[in-house]
Design a protein around this motif. Structure first.
Motif, PDB file in Angstrom:
ATOM      1  N   ASP A  95       0.937  -1.286  -0.047  1.00 13.88           N
ATOM      2  CA  ASP A  95       0.025  -0.073   0.153  1.00 13.88           C
ATOM      3  C   ASP A  95       0.857   1.182  -0.123  1.00 13.88           C
ATOM      4  OD1 ASP A  95      -2.203  -1.504  -0.063  1.00 13.88           O
ATOM      5  OD2 ASP A  95      -2.558  -1.604   2.204  1.00 13.88           O
ATOM      6  N   LEU A  96       2.094   1.202   0.646  1.00 19.83           N
ATOM      7  CA  LEU A  96       2.874   2.452   1.021  1.00 19.83           C
ATOM      8  C   LEU A  96       3.474   2.393  -0.360  1.00 19.83           C
ATOM      9  CD1 LEU A  96       3.939   4.420   2.776  1.00 19.83           C
ATOM     10  CD2 LEU A  96       5.899   2.963   3.304  1.00 19.83           C
ATOM     11  N   LEU A  97       4.041   1.694  -1.076  1.00 14.97           N
ATOM     12  CA  LEU A  97       4.510   1.838  -2.200  1.00 14.97           C
ATOM     13  C   LEU A  97       3.601   2.337  -3.328  1.00 14.97           C
ATOM     14  CD1 LEU A  97       7.035   1.101  -4.135  1.00 14.97           C
ATOM     15  CD2 LEU A  97       6.189  -1.008  -4.694  1.00 14.97           C
ATOM     16  N   GLN A  98       2.238   1.874  -3.524  1.00 15.59           N
ATOM     17  CA  GLN A  98       1.424   2.218  -4.460  1.00 15.59           C
ATOM     18  C   GLN A  98       1.111   3.706  -4.048  1.00 15.59           C
ATOM     19  OE1 GLN A  98      -2.265   0.092  -4.094  1.00 15.59           O
ATOM     20  NE2 GLN A  98      -3.310   0.958  -6.128  1.00 15.59           N
ATOM     21  N   ARG A  99       1.127   4.162  -2.916  1.00 13.10           N
ATOM     22  CA  ARG A  99       0.831   5.627  -2.695  1.00 13.10           C
ATOM     23  C   ARG A  99       2.066   6.650  -3.105  1.00 13.10           C
ATOM     24  NH1 ARG A  99      -1.528   3.500   2.154  1.00 13.10           N
ATOM     25  NH2 ARG A  99       0.561   3.792   3.220  1.00 13.10           N
ATOM     26  N   ASN A 100       2.980   6.156  -3.177  1.00 16.19           N
ATOM     27  CA  ASN A 100       4.319   6.729  -3.371  1.00 16.19           C
ATOM     28  C   ASN A 100       4.911   6.484  -4.945  1.00 16.19           C
ATOM     29  OD1 ASN A 100       5.437   8.143  -0.767  1.00 16.19           O
ATOM     30  ND2 ASN A 100       4.551   6.355  -0.204  1.00 16.19           N
ATOM     31  N   GLU A 101       4.066   5.799  -5.707  1.00 16.84           N
ATOM     32  CA  GLU A 101       4.381   5.451  -7.016  1.00 16.84           C
ATOM     33  C   GLU A 101       5.223   6.589  -7.875  1.00 16.84           C
ATOM     34  OE1 GLU A 101       2.752   3.164 -11.233  1.00 16.84           O
ATOM     35  OE2 GLU A 101       1.429   3.225  -9.321  1.00 16.84           O
ATOM     36  N   PHE A 102       4.400   7.734  -7.638  1.00 18.56           N
ATOM     37  CA  PHE A 102       4.648   8.773  -8.643  1.00 18.56           C
ATOM     38  C   PHE A 102       5.709   9.697  -8.020  1.00 18.56           C
ATOM     39  CE2 PHE A 102       0.085   7.887  -9.626  1.00 18.56           C
ATOM     40  CZ  PHE A 102       0.438   7.453 -10.681  1.00 18.56           C
ATOM     41  N   THR A 103       6.130   9.390  -6.889  1.00 17.05           N
ATOM     42  CA  THR A 103       7.195  10.085  -6.386  1.00 17.05           C
ATOM     43  C   THR A 103       8.674   9.335  -6.243  1.00 17.05           C
ATOM     44  OG1 THR A 103       6.914   9.521  -4.121  1.00 17.05           O
ATOM     45  CG2 THR A 103       5.738  11.577  -4.968  1.00 17.05           C
ATOM     46  N   ILE A 104       8.535   8.121  -6.624  1.00 15.21           N
ATOM     47  CA  ILE A 104       9.620   7.290  -6.596  1.00 15.21           C
ATOM     48  C   ILE A 104      10.221   7.170  -7.919  1.00 15.21           C
ATOM     49  CG2 ILE A 104      10.675   4.914  -6.129  1.00 15.21           C
ATOM     50  CD1 ILE A 104       8.407   4.771  -3.789  1.00 15.21           C
ATOM     51  N   PRO A 105      11.844   7.676  -8.310  1.00 19.62           N
ATOM     52  CA  PRO A 105      12.160   7.473  -9.617  1.00 19.62           C
ATOM     53  C   PRO A 105      12.144   6.142 -10.104  1.00 19.62           C
ATOM     54  CG  PRO A 105      13.535   8.835  -8.253  1.00 19.62           C
ATOM     55  CD  PRO A 105      12.509   8.270  -7.289  1.00 19.62           C
ATOM     56  N   GLY A 106      11.453   5.795 -11.174  1.00 24.28           N
ATOM     57  CA  GLY A 106      11.485   4.553 -11.982  1.00 24.28           C
ATOM     58  C   GLY A 106      10.289   3.689 -11.390  1.00 24.28           C
ATOM     59  N   ALA A 107       9.582   3.854 -10.547  1.00 25.25           N
ATOM     60  CA  ALA A 107       8.631   3.125  -9.815  1.00 25.25           C
ATOM     61  C   ALA A 107       7.769   2.666 -10.928  1.00 25.25           C
ATOM     62  CB  ALA A 107       7.839   3.800  -8.589  1.00 25.25           C
TER      63      ALA A 107
ATOM     64  N   VAL B 122      11.041   2.839   0.484  1.00 24.76           N
ATOM     65  CA  VAL B 122       9.694   2.382   0.506  1.00 24.76           C
ATOM     66  C   VAL B 122       9.822   0.967  -0.297  1.00 24.76           C
ATOM     67  CG1 VAL B 122       7.282   2.555  -0.566  1.00 24.76           C
ATOM     68  CG2 VAL B 122       8.429   4.642   0.443  1.00 24.76           C
ATOM     69  N   ALA B 123      10.373   0.766  -1.520  1.00 22.89           N
ATOM     70  CA  ALA B 123      10.717  -0.357  -1.960  1.00 22.89           C
ATOM     71  C   ALA B 123      11.684  -1.498  -1.332  1.00 22.89           C
ATOM     72  CB  ALA B 123      11.231  -0.129  -3.398  1.00 22.89           C
ATOM     73  N   ALA B 124      12.639  -0.953  -0.769  1.00 25.67           N
ATOM     74  CA  ALA B 124      13.533  -1.844   0.095  1.00 25.67           C
ATOM     75  C   ALA B 124      12.709  -2.159   1.292  1.00 25.67           C
ATOM     76  CB  ALA B 124      14.742  -0.725   0.748  1.00 25.67           C
ATOM     77  N   ASN B 125      11.691  -1.409   1.721  1.00 23.43           N
ATOM     78  CA  ASN B 125      11.063  -1.743   3.106  1.00 23.43           C
ATOM     79  C   ASN B 125      10.042  -2.979   2.500  1.00 23.43           C
ATOM     80  OD1 ASN B 125       9.505  -1.355   5.560  1.00 23.43           O
ATOM     81  ND2 ASN B 125       7.709  -0.945   4.281  1.00 23.43           N
ATOM     82  N   LEU B 126       9.472  -2.825   1.482  1.00 19.71           N
ATOM     83  CA  LEU B 126       8.718  -4.133   0.928  1.00 19.71           C
ATOM     84  C   LEU B 126       9.660  -5.355   0.591  1.00 19.71           C
ATOM     85  CD1 LEU B 126       6.196  -5.539  -0.427  1.00 19.71           C
ATOM     86  CD2 LEU B 126       6.988  -4.448  -2.790  1.00 19.71           C
TER      87      LEU B 126
END
Length: 713
Positions: free
Chosen positions: A221-233, A286-290
Motif C-alpha cells: 500500500d505504501l509503495l502504491q501511494r508513493n508510485e509517482f514520487t519514486i524514480p523508476g517506480a 519504500v521499495a526496500a521496505n517491501l
C-alpha cells in the motif's frame, strides 16, 4: 487395586491440569493484549492523547525516524480525530480509532520498529489511545470480539493459535515399534519445524503467524501511494507482479504451492535489486521496505529450506545475494551538488579531478553534516559538466568571481551547490581552493580529498570561519611556513596576541586565538604550532595541549583545541571530522533563511520547493545470506566474501574483507554486507563465496544471473 486406581486417577488429573494450563497460556496472552488502562472521561482522554501524539512527533523528528513511521502510525489522522468534540467520536470515527489502535498493537510487536516502540512517548501515546478507545461505547464487531474473548469455545479473530499436530497414520512395524515411533512424532515435528525443514513424515507445511503477511500488504500500500514520487517506480510496476504478491499475502492460508511462488518472487526481487535499470526504484526506502518484509514472509513460511537428511550433516550454503538500503534515516533538507570540470579555451590545463573523488567526498559529507539533518546528493551522470573557459579556469579574483558566479546563477544550477575544479592563476602550477561566499566553491584541478571537500562545504553552507584567526595560517605565522620553527613558534603566538593590528578580539587571553566566535569551539593556535613544536605529532592524541609562555610576565596561555573540528586545520586528523551544535545552527539558519547573512547571499534557494523531512537516505549495500541447511550445528571458522565479477583476465575482486562465520544452528543464517561500488551508478555483478569446509561444495558459491523479465504467455 484401589491404590493403583487412585494413582491412575491422580495421573489423569495431572494431565487434565497440564492441558488446561496449555490452553490457558494463549488465552492469557490474548487477554493481556485486551487489558486497557482505567477508563477516563472521554474529553480528558482525547485532550491527553493530542498532547502525547505531539510529543511523539517531536521525538520521532529528533531521532531521525523514517517518514513512513508517521504514516504507519496514522499520527496526523489520530491527532485530528482526538481533537474532535467527544460527541463526534461515535460511529465511523470510533471504528477508525479502534483500527488505529490495532495498528499500534501490531507495531509494538514488530521487531523491525523496536527502536520506536521502546520510546517513552510511543508508550504514552499507545496508553492514551487505549484509554480513549476504552471510553467509547462498544458496537457491533467490537461486542462480538469481546464475547469471543470471554467464551473459550469461540476462537478470537485477532489471534492465530499454533497449528495442531497433524494426525499421521503410523504404519505397523515388525517388532512392535509402533508406540516408539508415535512417541517420537512430536519431537520430530518440533525439531524440524524449528529448523525450517519439512520431514517426509509430516505432510503439513508451516504457516506464518499473520504479522508478516500484514506487513507485506502494508508495504505494498505504501509503495502504491508513493508510485509517482519514486524514480523508476512506474517501470518497476510494469516489471514485477505486485498484484500477484498482494494476492498471495492476502490469502487465509499459504499452502506449499503458494510458498514456492513466494520464494520465486523473492528471487525475482533479489535480481531486480542488483539490476542497474531498476536500482533507483529498488533502493528507495519504500521499495526496500517491501523487499525486507517479503524476505520475512518467506522466512516465516519456511520456503526453500531443503529437507534435512535423517543422518547428522554439516552444510553451510550461500543462499541469497541482493542489494538493499541500509541505515536509512530521514533528512530535513536535500542539497544537490553540481561539478564543473574546467579547462582553458584551447583545452589546455584541463581538470583531472574524477567523479569517484566527488562521490567519496559526498559519502563523508553526509556523515559530517548529519547533525544538521542534511542530505548531500550527486549524480555523476547528471551533475557533472566539462567547461572550456580560460577566465574561470585561471581563478582570476575579478574575472573568475564574476564569470563563475554568473555561470553558477544560471537557471539550471540555481538550486545546486556549484563546485568549479579550476587550475588557478599560476600558468604552470595548480594551486589552492576556497569557498567563495554563497555563490560557488573552488576546487583544485587535480581534485580534492573527502575531508577537504567537507571543509570547503562548511565555509559555504554556514559561512563558518576557521576555529583559529585568519583565512589561513598567514595572519599568525606569516607567508613563509618554512620560517616557523620550534624555537620561535611561541614568540609568533605572543607577537600576534599583543599586536592590535592583527588581534581584533579585544582581549589578551586565550580568546585572542578564537577564530569563529562560537563558544563551543575552543581557542585554536592552529595546526602549524603542533607541526613546529612537535614534528610528526600534529594528530597525536598524546599531545592535546599547547602551553605558550607570556613574555610580559603574565600567566601562560594554555590551548586545547578541538582537533576533530571540521573548520580547524586539524580536520584531516580524525577518520571523520565533526561540527558543533552552534556550527550546526549557523548552517541551518543560513539555509533556511532565518539568520541574516553578512554576504547577502540567499542559500534558501537550495531548498526551494522542498517540504521538510520529505527525503531520506541510507547506505546502498550488497547483502549475502549464509544459511545452515544441514541438520546439525555447523563448526565456526569458515569465511564468506562478496566479490565483484571481472573478466577472464582480471578475475573477481573482493568488495570487502572476508567475514568469519561462527557456529550456526540448523536453519540459522547470517548476513554479510558490503557497500555497493558507486551506489546507484554501479553496473557490475557480484558473487557470494563461502570458504570450503563441508562435504557439499556445490552450494558454497552463489553468482546470480542478471535479471530477466518473465515471459508473458
Amino acid at each position: 487395586m484401589r491404590v493403583m486406581k487412585r494413582r491412575r486417577h491422580m495421573q489423569i488429573c495431572k494431565l487434565c491440569m497440564l492441558g488446561m494450563f496449555a490452553w490457558a497460556v494463549p488465552q492469557a496472552e490474548y487477554a493481556s493484549a485486551q487489558i486497557r488502562p482505567p477508563i477516563l472521561p472521554r474529553e480528558q482522554a482525547a485532550t491527553s492523547l493530542v498532547q502525547s501524539v505531539t510529543n511523539l512527533e517531536t521525538e520521532l523528528a529528533r531521532s531521525n525516524a523514517t517518514p513512513n513511521v508517521r504514516e504507519l502510525l496514522h499520527l496526523e489522522e489520530l491527532k485530528r480525530l482526538a481533537s474532535r468534540a467527544p460527541s463526534d467520536l461515535d460511529g465511523g470515527s470510533a471504528d477508525r480509532l479502534r483500527r488505529i489502535l490495532n495498528d499500534f498493537d501490531g507495531f509494538q510487536q514488530n521487531r523491525r520498529y523496536s527502536s520506536v516502540s521502546s520510546l517513552s512517548t510511543f508508550k504514552t501515546t499507545h496508553s492514551g489511545l487505549q484509554s480513549l478507545v476504552a471510553s467509547l461505547p462498544k458496537q457491533g464487531a467490537v461486542q462480538e470480539e469481546a464475547k469471543r474473548a470471554l467464551d473459550r469455545t469461540l476462537k478470537p479473530r485477532t489471534i492465530e493459535k499454533p497449528q495442531e499436530p497433524p494426525k499421521v497414520r503410523m504404519p505397523d512395524r515388525v517388532g512392535g515399534a509402533r508406540e516408539n515411533a508415535a512417541a517420537r512424532l512430536p519431537q520430530i515435528a518440533k525439531e524440524h519445524t524449528a529448523s525450517g525443514s519439512i520431514p517426509c513424515l509430516i505432510s503439513r507445511a508451516p504457516r506464518p503467524t499473520g504479522t508478516e503477511k500484514r506487513d507485506v500488504i502494508a508495504a505494498l500500500d505504501l509503495l502504491q501511494r508513493n508510485e509517482f514520487t519514486i524514480p523508476g517506480a512506474a517501470r518497476l510496476h510494469k516489471t514485477f507482479p505486485f498484484h500477484e504478491l498482494r494476492s498471495l499475502a492476502s490469502g487465509a492460508k499459504i499452502e506449499v504451492q503458494s510458498q514456492r511462488r513466494l520464494e520465486a518472487l523473492l528471487a525475482e526481487m533479489n535480481a531486480l535489486s542488483l539490476d542497474p535499470n531498476h536500482a533507483s526504484a529498488m533502493h528507495h526506502e519504500v521499495a526496500a521496505n517491501l523487499h525486507n518484509h517479503l524476505r520475512d514472509l518467506v522466512d516465516a513460511s519456511n520456503v526453500g529450506h531443503p529437507y534435512s537428511p535423517p543422518t547428522p550433516s554439516n552444510d553451510l550454503a550461500a543462499v541469497e545475494l541482493f542489494g538493499t538500503l541500509d541505515n536509512y534515516k530521514s533528512a530535513k533538507w536535500l542539497l544537490r551538488l553540481h561539478v564543473v570540470a574546467c579547462a582553458d579555451n584551447d583545452g589546455q590545463r584541463h581538470s583531472t579531478m574524477t567523479k569517484a573523488q566527488i562521490q567519496q567526498g559526498v559519502a563523508m559529507a553526509n556523515k559530517v553534516f548529519e547533525p544538521a539533518q542534511l542530505r548531500i546528493v550527486f549524480d555523476p551522470e547528471k551533475d557533472w559538466e566539462e567547461l572550456k573557459n580560460t577566465k574561470i579556469n585561471s581563478w582570476d579574483l575579478v574575472d573568475h568571481d564574476k564569470n563563475a558566479a554568473a555561470h553558477a546563477a544560471s537557471p539550471s544550477l540555481h538550486r545546486k551547490i556549484v563546485l568549479f575544479s579550476a587550475f588557478g592563476p599560476d600558468a604552470k602550477t595548480p594551486n589552492g581552493w576556497a569557498a567563495n561566499g554563497g555563490t560557488h566553491i573552488w576546487l583544485p584541478t587535480n581534485g580534492i580529498d573527502p575531508p577537504g571537500l567537507c571543509h570547503e562545504m562548511g565555509h559555504f553552507l554556514g559561512q563558518l570561519f576557521h576555529t583559529f584567526p585568519g583565512d589561513g595560517s598567514q595572519l599568525v605565522y606569516g607567508d613563509d611556513p618554512s620560517k616557523i620553527t620550534a624555537a620561535n613558534v611561541d614568540k609568533l603566538i605572543a607577537d600576534f596576541i599583543y599586536d592590535p593590528n592583527r588581534n581584533k578580539s579585544g582581549t589578551l587571553t586565550e580568546q585572542a586565538m578564537d577564530g569563529d566566535g562560537f563558544s563551543d569551539t575552543p581557542p585554536d593556535p592552529g595546526a602549524d604550532y603542533w607541526g613546529a613544536k612537535w614534528p610528526g605529532k600534529v594528530c597525536d592524541p598524546g599531545y592535546p595541549t599547547a602551553t605558550v609562555p607570556n613574555p610580559k610576565g603574565g600567566p601562560p596561555w594554555v590551548f586545547t583545541p578541538d582537533r576533530a573540528n571540521l573548520l580547524s586545520y586539524f580536520f584531516r586528523c580524525p577518520s571523520q571530522p565533526t561540527i558543533t551544535p552552534q556550527q550546526t545552527a549557523a548552517i541551518l539558519g543560513r539555509i533556511e533563511g532565518t539568520v541574516p547573512q553578512s554576504d547577502n547571499q540567499n542559500l534558501k534557494r537550495l531548498i526551494e520547493g522542498q517540504t521538510p523531512w520529505s527525503s531520506g537516505f541510507g547506505d546502498i549495500v550488497i547483502v549475502g545470506k549464509i544459511r545452515n541447511v544441514g541438520s546439525m550445528t555447523s563448526v565456526g571458522g569458515r569465511t564468506a566474501v562478496i566479490e565483484s565479477v571481472g573478466d577472464a583476465q582480471s578475475g573477481n575482486a573482493p568488495l570487502g574483507p572476508p567475514v568469519t562465520i561462527g557456529p550456526l544452528a540448523p536453519n540459522d543464517w547470517v548476513l554479510v554486507k558490503v557497500p555497493m561500488p558507486g551506489g546507484l551508478s554501479w553496473k557490475g555483478s557480484a558473487c557470494l563465496k563461502l570458504s570450503h569446509g563441508d562435504g557439499n561444495q556445490a552450494n558454497d558459491t552463489l553468482c546470480p544471473e542478471p535479471y530477466k523479465a518473465p515471459q508473458v504467455k
